[in-house]
Design an enzyme around this catalytic site. Structure first.
Site, PDB file in Angstrom:
ATOM      1  N   ASN A  57       0.860  -1.180   0.000  1.00 29.03           N
ATOM      2  CA  ASN A  57       0.000   0.000   0.000  1.00 29.03           C
ATOM      3  C   ASN A  57       0.894   1.226   0.000  1.00 29.03           C
ATOM      4  OD1 ASN A  57       0.701   0.663   2.719  1.00 29.03           O
ATOM      5  ND2 ASN A  57      -0.906  -0.673   3.518  1.00 29.03           N
TER       6      ASN A  57
ATOM      7  N   ASN B 196      -4.424  -8.430   9.564  1.00 27.38           N
ATOM      8  CA  ASN B 196      -3.188  -8.070   8.875  1.00 27.38           C
ATOM      9  C   ASN B 196      -2.815  -6.619   9.152  1.00 27.38           C
ATOM     10  OD1 ASN B 196      -3.878  -6.009   6.592  1.00 27.38           O
ATOM     11  ND2 ASN B 196      -5.605  -7.392   6.832  1.00 27.38           N
TER      12      ASN B 196
ATOM     13  N   LYS C  25      -1.135  -0.595  32.384  1.00 24.15           N
ATOM     14  CA  LYS C  25      -1.535   0.813  32.482  1.00 24.15           C
ATOM     15  C   LYS C  25      -2.457   1.220  31.331  1.00 24.15           C
ATOM     16  CE  LYS C  25       2.313   3.143  34.794  1.00 24.15           C
ATOM     17  NZ  LYS C  25       3.390   4.121  34.574  1.00 24.15           N
TER      18      LYS C  25
ATOM     19  N   TYR D 142      -4.600  -3.113  -4.835  1.00 22.97           N
ATOM     20  CA  TYR D 142      -3.196  -2.753  -4.613  1.00 22.97           C
ATOM     21  C   TYR D 142      -2.547  -2.416  -5.948  1.00 22.97           C
ATOM     22  CZ  TYR D 142      -3.765  -4.106   0.233  1.00 22.97           C
ATOM     23  OH  TYR D 142      -4.189  -4.149   1.536  1.00 22.97           O
TER      24      TYR D 142
ATOM     25  N   LYS E 242     -12.766  -1.398  -2.944  1.00 26.75           N
ATOM     26  CA  LYS E 242     -11.803  -0.395  -2.476  1.00 26.75           C
ATOM     27  C   LYS E 242     -10.459  -0.589  -3.152  1.00 26.75           C
ATOM     28  CE  LYS E 242     -10.139  -0.359   1.934  1.00 26.75           C
ATOM     29  NZ  LYS E 242     -10.426  -0.335   3.383  1.00 26.75           N
ATOM     30  N   MET E 243      -9.817   0.527  -3.447  1.00 23.88           N
ATOM     31  CA  MET E 243      -8.476   0.467  -4.039  1.00 23.88           C
ATOM     32  C   MET E 243      -7.519   1.382  -3.285  1.00 23.88           C
ATOM     33  SD  MET E 243      -8.941   2.745  -7.510  1.00 23.88           S
ATOM     34  CE  MET E 243      -7.209   3.232  -7.639  1.00 23.88           C
ATOM     35  N   LYS E 244      -6.240   1.099  -3.456  1.00 20.23           N
ATOM     36  CA  LYS E 244      -5.198   1.880  -2.796  1.00 20.23           C
ATOM     37  C   LYS E 244      -4.850   3.115  -3.608  1.00 20.23           C
ATOM     38  CE  LYS E 244      -4.962  -0.941   0.499  1.00 20.23           C
ATOM     39  NZ  LYS E 244      -5.456  -0.515   1.820  1.00 20.23           N
TER      40      LYS E 244
ATOM     41  N   ASP F 229      -8.143   4.403  -0.547  1.00 17.21           N
ATOM     42  CA  ASP F 229      -7.474   4.276   0.749  1.00 17.21           C
ATOM     43  C   ASP F 229      -6.014   4.714   0.634  1.00 17.21           C
ATOM     44  OD1 ASP F 229      -6.447   3.525   3.184  1.00 17.21           O
ATOM     45  OD2 ASP F 229      -7.026   1.418   3.035  1.00 17.21           O
TER      46      ASP F 229
ATOM     47  N   ASN G 166      -3.915   4.947   3.245  1.00 20.28           N
ATOM     48  CA  ASN G 166      -3.110   4.303   4.300  1.00 20.28           C
ATOM     49  C   ASN G 166      -2.229   5.283   5.086  1.00 20.28           C
ATOM     50  OD1 ASN G 166      -3.571   1.712   2.307  1.00 20.28           O
ATOM     51  ND2 ASN G 166      -3.453   1.168   4.485  1.00 20.28           N
TER      52      ASN G 166
ATOM     53  N   GLU H 241     -10.250   7.269   2.387  1.00 17.78           N
ATOM     54  CA  GLU H 241      -9.865   6.613   3.649  1.00 17.78           C
ATOM     55  C   GLU H 241      -8.464   6.936   4.130  1.00 17.78           C
ATOM     56  OE1 GLU H 241     -10.746   2.400   3.760  1.00 17.78           O
ATOM     57  OE2 GLU H 241      -8.959   1.956   4.935  1.00 17.78           O
TER      58      GLU H 241
ATOM     59  N   GLU I 121      -8.757   2.455  11.385  1.00 13.13           N
ATOM     60  CA  GLU I 121      -8.219   1.090  11.502  1.00 13.13           C
ATOM     61  C   GLU I 121      -6.957   1.054  12.342  1.00 13.13           C
ATOM     62  OE1 GLU I 121      -7.402   0.674   7.145  1.00 13.13           O
ATOM     63  OE2 GLU I 121      -5.498  -0.125   7.820  1.00 13.13           O
TER      64      GLU I 121
ATOM     65  N   ASP J  12     -11.025  -1.634  14.350  1.00 10.09           N
ATOM     66  CA  ASP J  12     -11.064  -3.069  14.052  1.00 10.09           C
ATOM     67  C   ASP J  12     -10.932  -3.854  15.352  1.00 10.09           C
ATOM     68  OD1 ASP J  12     -10.454  -5.691  13.350  1.00 10.09           O
ATOM     69  OD2 ASP J  12      -8.965  -5.142  11.840  1.00 10.09           O
TER      70      ASP J  12
ATOM     71  N   HIS K 119     -12.455  -2.388   9.698  1.00 11.62           N
ATOM     72  CA  HIS K 119     -11.365  -2.897   8.858  1.00 11.62           C
ATOM     73  C   HIS K 119     -11.139  -4.373   9.168  1.00 11.62           C
ATOM     74  CE1 HIS K 119      -6.962  -3.884   9.049  1.00 11.62           C
ATOM     75  NE2 HIS K 119      -6.895  -3.278   7.884  1.00 11.62           N
TER      76      HIS K 119
ATOM     77  N   GLU L 156     -15.512  -4.844   6.129  1.00 12.54           N
ATOM     78  CA  GLU L 156     -14.633  -5.117   4.998  1.00 12.54           C
ATOM     79  C   GLU L 156     -14.526  -6.628   4.768  1.00 12.54           C
ATOM     80  OE1 GLU L 156     -10.756  -3.440   5.654  1.00 12.54           O
ATOM     81  OE2 GLU L 156     -10.251  -3.531   3.532  1.00 12.54           O
TER      82      GLU L 156
ATOM     83  N   TYR M 264     -11.851  -9.585   2.466  1.00  9.64           N
ATOM     84  CA  TYR M 264     -10.638  -9.720   1.650  1.00  9.64           C
ATOM     85  C   TYR M 264     -10.728 -10.979   0.793  1.00  9.64           C
ATOM     86  CZ  TYR M 264      -8.212  -6.392   4.801  1.00  9.64           C
ATOM     87  OH  TYR M 264      -7.822  -5.311   5.537  1.00  9.64           O
TER      88      TYR M 264
END
Ligand SMILES: O=C([O-])CC(=O)C(=O)O
Ligand SMILES: [Mg+2]
Length: 392
Positions: free
Chosen positions: A19, A53, A100, A155, A181-183, A212, A214, A238, A264, A291, A321, A340, A342
């Site tokens: 990505n 992932n 914590k 991708y 969806k595409m990158k 997206d 990223n 995104e 995400e 997620d 995600h 989502e 995959y």
């Protein structure tokens, strides 16, 4: 009942894709099995878990802290009042004991994997699909029979950028998906625009395509892309800037009237609340992608739903995600927006039940006990192999 054993292993999920920010050439995940002394159909009930992932396997945290805390606990303290099943909230409190608040990083990912296995066990012992258990316990018996799902993918295809992407989008369209969806952000604006245009030649309407970045863009780049894609009326834009840069997100909201999606890489309820408070997110059109399989699990996601609703966010605006059946079960049983999937990447963990089709962008869930992993035989076989488990 008792936990007999908790196994964890590091499983490869490497692939040649990249990505805008990382490649997946060395990607791994943690996989978990919780073996119990409850016997069903002659086999011990085993719950399986893994995280999404994008974050690497978490063996250190699992083995040195979270798992030992469960195994050292007085067994009855992990059970429900009837003593016949685990209580997810008690288990969670135990494995998070002496941790914590704040600083949510890899620990949240380790917890997400472990908590998934806990819920798979609980639903299997109760003899119900997880979506139904969630619906009955937390949603007054309401559930969705049809869940909106969309494939994450798109991708980069070095050497055949447009044709490779178009073939992938054709595949999603043929498989029954409505939105795909595409990158973006892994190339320059001009190249990405040509890719987007290419994808739209296949999908048609801009509302059928999400993009997206990223977390790659600085503000200027975020706004340049926003200006370029605004006329295309895309489904969403995104993770445009750094996941924790709420100021950038808020500034983008001032300039981009289309839908934004992010979250995400926010690993706690508090981080998501901060995104809502300070990130300019608009409850009438934007999407929150936190997620559960990266952010402390379903047990914490119940708190997230409550906290975001208290801030005026309908749960229908949550769309996790990660492309796993846990999020699909949550979407069905708790009636969030969808999730989502995959189907083409991150195999064998990506995608849903092999035997249930996608129709018009929606899918449904099997009726068998647990999260439904038994409906993904290749994934289950991989889990068992990595965990060196020979029984059911
Ligand atoms: O890290 C990735 O490429 C996956 C991702 O962002 C997504 O599915 O939204
Ligand atoms: Mg993403």
């Amino acid at each position: 009942m008792r936990i007999v054993e908790i196994r964890d292993a590091v499983a490869p999920i490497a692939s040649p894709i990249r990505n805008a920010f990382i490649d997946f050439s060395k990607m791994t995940i943690s996989v978990i099995a919780i073996v119990t002394d409850v016997i069903r159909e002659g086999e011990p009930v085993i719950g399986y878990g893994f995280h999404s992932n994008g974050r690497y396997a978490q063996q250190g945290i699992l083995r040195s802290r979270l798992i030992p805390r469960l195994l050292e606990a007085e067994p009855d303290t992990l059970l429900n009042d009837a003593g016949d099943n685990l209580d997810a909230h008690r288990v969670w409190a135990r494995f998070m004991h002496n941790e914590k608040p704040g600083g949510h990083g890899d620990r949240a990912v380790a917890a997400g994997a472990l908590d998934m296995a806990v819920w798979d066990v609980i639903a299997k012992i109760e003899g119900k699909p997880l979506w139904r258990l969630l619906s009955e316990r937390y949603n007054d018996g309401r559930y969705d029979e049809q869940i909106m799902v969309y494939p994450g993918g798109g991708y980069y295809y070095p050497g055949k950028e447009i044709s490779g992407l178009q073939d992938e989008m054709r595949g999603y369209d043929a498989a029954g998906y409505q939105v795909a969806k595409m990158k973006i952000g892994g190339a320059d604006l001009e190249t990405d625009l040509a890719r987007i245009t290419g994808a739209l030649e296949v999908l048609g309407d801009g509302q059928r395509l999400a993009v997206d970045a990223n977390g790659k863009f600085d503000l200027d780049t975020a706004l340049a892309y926003a200006r370029a894609i605004e006329p295309l009326n895309l489904f969403w834009y995104e993770e445009v800037g750094d996941p924790l840069d709420y100021a950038l997100q808020a500034e983008l909201a001032e300039h981009y009237p289309g839908a934004m999606a992010t979250g995400e890489n926010l690993f706690s309820t508090q981080d998501v609340c901060n995104l809502i408070r300070f990130g300019g997110m608009r409850a009438d059109r934007d999407w929150i992608q936190a997620d559960p399989a990266l952010a402390y699990g379903l047990t914490e996601y119940l708190n997230l739903i409550e906290a975001t609703e208290a801030l005026g966010w309908p749960r229908r605006r949550l769309m996790p995600h990660g492309g796993h059946q846990l999020a699909l079960s949550i979407a069905a049983g708790l009636q969030i927006g969808g999730t989502e999937s995959y189907p083409a990447v991150f195999q064998p963990y990506g995608g849903f039940a092999d035997d249930i089709p996608i129709v018009g962008g929606y899918t449904s869930l099997p009726d068998s006990p647990g999260i439904g992993m038994e409906h993904k035989p290749k994934m289950l076989a991989a889990l068992r192999e990595h965990l060196e488990l020979e029984v059911g």
